[in-house]
Design an enzyme around this catalytic site. Sequence first.
Site, PDB file in Angstrom:
ATOM      1  N   CYS A   1     -15.145  18.165  36.958  1.00 46.38           N
ATOM      2  CA  CYS A   1     -14.761  17.196  37.687  1.00 46.38           C
ATOM      3  C   CYS A   1     -14.510  15.681  36.975  1.00 46.38           C
ATOM      4  O   CYS A   1     -15.282  15.254  36.296  1.00 46.38           O
ATOM      5  CB  CYS A   1     -16.273  16.817  38.106  1.00 46.38           C
ATOM      6  SG  CYS A   1     -16.326  18.564  39.763  1.00 46.38           S
ATOM      7  N   GLU A   2     -12.694  16.128  36.434  1.00 46.40           N
ATOM      8  CA  GLU A   2     -12.218  14.771  35.381  1.00 46.40           C
ATOM      9  C   GLU A   2     -11.420  15.126  35.650  1.00 46.40           C
ATOM     10  O   GLU A   2     -11.014  16.255  35.566  1.00 46.40           O
ATOM     11  CB  GLU A   2     -12.730  15.748  34.843  1.00 46.40           C
ATOM     12  CG  GLU A   2     -14.533  14.451  33.544  1.00 46.40           C
ATOM     13  CD  GLU A   2     -14.512  13.403  33.397  1.00 46.40           C
ATOM     14  OE1 GLU A   2     -13.549  12.763  33.000  1.00 46.40           O
ATOM     15  OE2 GLU A   2     -15.806  13.064  33.698  1.00 46.40           O
TER      16      GLU A   2
ATOM     17  N   GLY B   1     -12.982  25.249   7.647  1.00 46.43           N
ATOM     18  CA  GLY B   1     -13.586  26.273   8.819  1.00 46.43           C
ATOM     19  C   GLY B   1     -12.762  26.876  10.593  1.00 46.43           C
ATOM     20  O   GLY B   1     -12.970  27.749  10.185  1.00 46.43           O
ATOM     21  N   ARG B   2     -12.093  25.290  10.434  1.00 46.24           N
ATOM     22  CA  ARG B   2     -10.839  25.952  11.756  1.00 46.24           C
ATOM     23  C   ARG B   2     -10.340  27.356  11.237  1.00 46.24           C
ATOM     24  O   ARG B   2      -9.634  28.457  11.819  1.00 46.24           O
ATOM     25  CB  ARG B   2      -9.939  24.748  12.011  1.00 46.24           C
ATOM     26  CG  ARG B   2      -8.721  24.898  12.806  1.00 46.24           C
ATOM     27  CD  ARG B   2      -8.294  23.707  13.071  1.00 46.24           C
ATOM     28  NE  ARG B   2      -8.482  22.307  13.153  1.00 46.24           N
ATOM     29  CZ  ARG B   2      -9.212  21.470  14.313  1.00 46.24           C
ATOM     30  NH1 ARG B   2      -9.077  21.698  15.005  1.00 46.24           N
ATOM     31  NH2 ARG B   2      -9.705  21.142  13.540  1.00 46.24           N
TER      32      ARG B   2
HETATM   33  C1  LIG Z   1     -15.309  19.610   9.788  1.00 48.59           C
HETATM   34  C2  LIG Z   1     -15.332  19.669   8.018  1.00 48.59           C
HETATM   35  C3  LIG Z   1     -14.667  21.092   7.173  1.00 48.59           C
HETATM   36  C4  LIG Z   1     -14.348  21.994   8.196  1.00 48.59           C
HETATM   37  O1  LIG Z   1     -12.860  21.437   8.484  1.00 48.59           O
HETATM   38  P1  LIG Z   1     -12.277  22.152   9.033  1.00 48.59           P
HETATM   39  O2  LIG Z   1     -10.531  21.291   9.185  1.00 48.59           O
HETATM   40  O3  LIG Z   1     -12.607  23.146  10.410  1.00 48.59           O
HETATM   41  O4  LIG Z   1     -11.549  23.377   8.094  1.00 48.59           O
HETATM   42  C5  LIG Z   1     -14.864  20.780   5.658  1.00 48.59           C
HETATM   43  N1  LIG Z   1     -16.418  20.161   4.843  1.00 48.59           N
HETATM   44  C6  LIG Z   1     -16.366  18.668   5.662  1.00 48.59           C
HETATM   45  C7  LIG Z   1     -17.501  18.252   5.720  1.00 48.59           C
HETATM   46  C8  LIG Z   1     -16.387  18.574   7.506  1.00 48.59           C
HETATM   47  O5  LIG Z   1     -16.692  17.240   7.303  1.00 48.59           O
END
Ligand SMILES: *Cc1c(COP(=O)(O)O)cnc(C)c1O
Length: 443
Positions: free
Chosen positions: A366-367, A297-298
Amino acid sequence: MTNSTNQYIKPITTKINASGNIEIGGCDLVDLVEKFSTPLYVIDEATLCGICNDYKKAFEKYPKVRMMYASKALCTSAVAKLLSDEGFGFDTVSGGEIYTVYKAGVDMSKVLFNGNNKSFDELSLAVELGVGRFSTDNFFELALLNEIAQSKGKVVDILLRITPGIECHTHEYIQTGHLDSKFGFDLTQIDEAVELILGEYKNLKLYGLHAHIGSQIFETSIYADEIEILVKEIVRLNEKYSLNLDEINIGGGLGVKYVDSDVPPSTFEIGDIIINKLNEVIEKYNIEPPTVFLEPGRSIISTAGVTLYTVGSSKQVPHGRKYVAVDGGMADNPRPAMYQAEYLAEVVNKKESEKTEKVTIAGRFCESGDILIKEIELPELDEGDILCVYNTGAYNYSMASNYNRVQKPAMVMVNNSSADLIVERETLDDLISHDIIPDRLRL
Ligand SMILES: *Cc1c(COP(=O)(O)O)cnc(C)c1O
């Protein structure tokens, strides 16, 4: 070895143009701000496609890899469409993400549904739309999913999410694969789950096992350890229950470079480690090559994204810090407040002048904890200057809120000198569009 895109802090098209401003995707960031205002999320298409190619190249020697973008990092219709065109499937964790990718035209057989507490409505929607794999997380979900599938006359394809007991040295909140975790079946519970699926739960078909260790991972050995555990379990289950399980999902987690001190491995290094380990276990257990799901993802989206802010007020604490405030903060990027995350920023409209100063970049919310960057050396900032914070593609918009009743920012995608709006800025009316004043209060 060549670098992959996740190893850069800035989008690959970032440069200083003839006007002395920063440009990304051929677009002068000052022009973007004039047109779209701030705060503004910017996604560089070339960087996004770059990392997709890095992943594909890294795994071309192992054709049975299925790339699933973990959409929780950033889920918008345009991003889903683009990644689908790049050949990616999608790891989703909610009805909202499933609906988004469905509406973007994604092939639903390439969608996987994850999560530790999927609701009846979400599971029903996923079954109806033909989601390709359910990563089932617990006994409650097995019963619920079987019941839903049965009521619709369908058999659904599942993996079992397990907790492999691997620790990784990342932030405590983003570790998920150690034994005391809210996610997945404990290794000691797998047989009971499998026996239920083979017996009572006739509407579930098991294909394999899934694990996800954590996020922002820099340790390459973790993936090899995970493959060892998952394959060993599959081989054991196949023998014990005469099954043909041949799928493992090793999750996501590859890290990115937020600041200079971050040194994430490349996709190529990870690819070699994973493929070597697969070849080793294939030989050791004398099995057919398993299908391997990856869920980054990231590392797919983070580097492609930046956030632009306009500088407003500033405050010099006598004998203390200088705070410079921007027009966004923890509502559009909660990561510094949540995880003490660090970011690099640059001033879009000022050259690296000799006169710099050490400042703290504060948000507008506001934190007291709403600090985007604790300490950074920047050219002296004035009201109206544009600040570009790098590497905000992942877990920024997707974690954004309307805290302080502030509208969420717009998002543009840039490429070849053009910029397309892909998420509209929320309006004041959007903010109250779901509010209701009961009649009795109107009397
Ligand atoms: C969050 C998540 C990902 C992605 O993680 P990244 O660090 O963004 O690559 C993949 N699989 C599962 C099950 C997740 O919960």
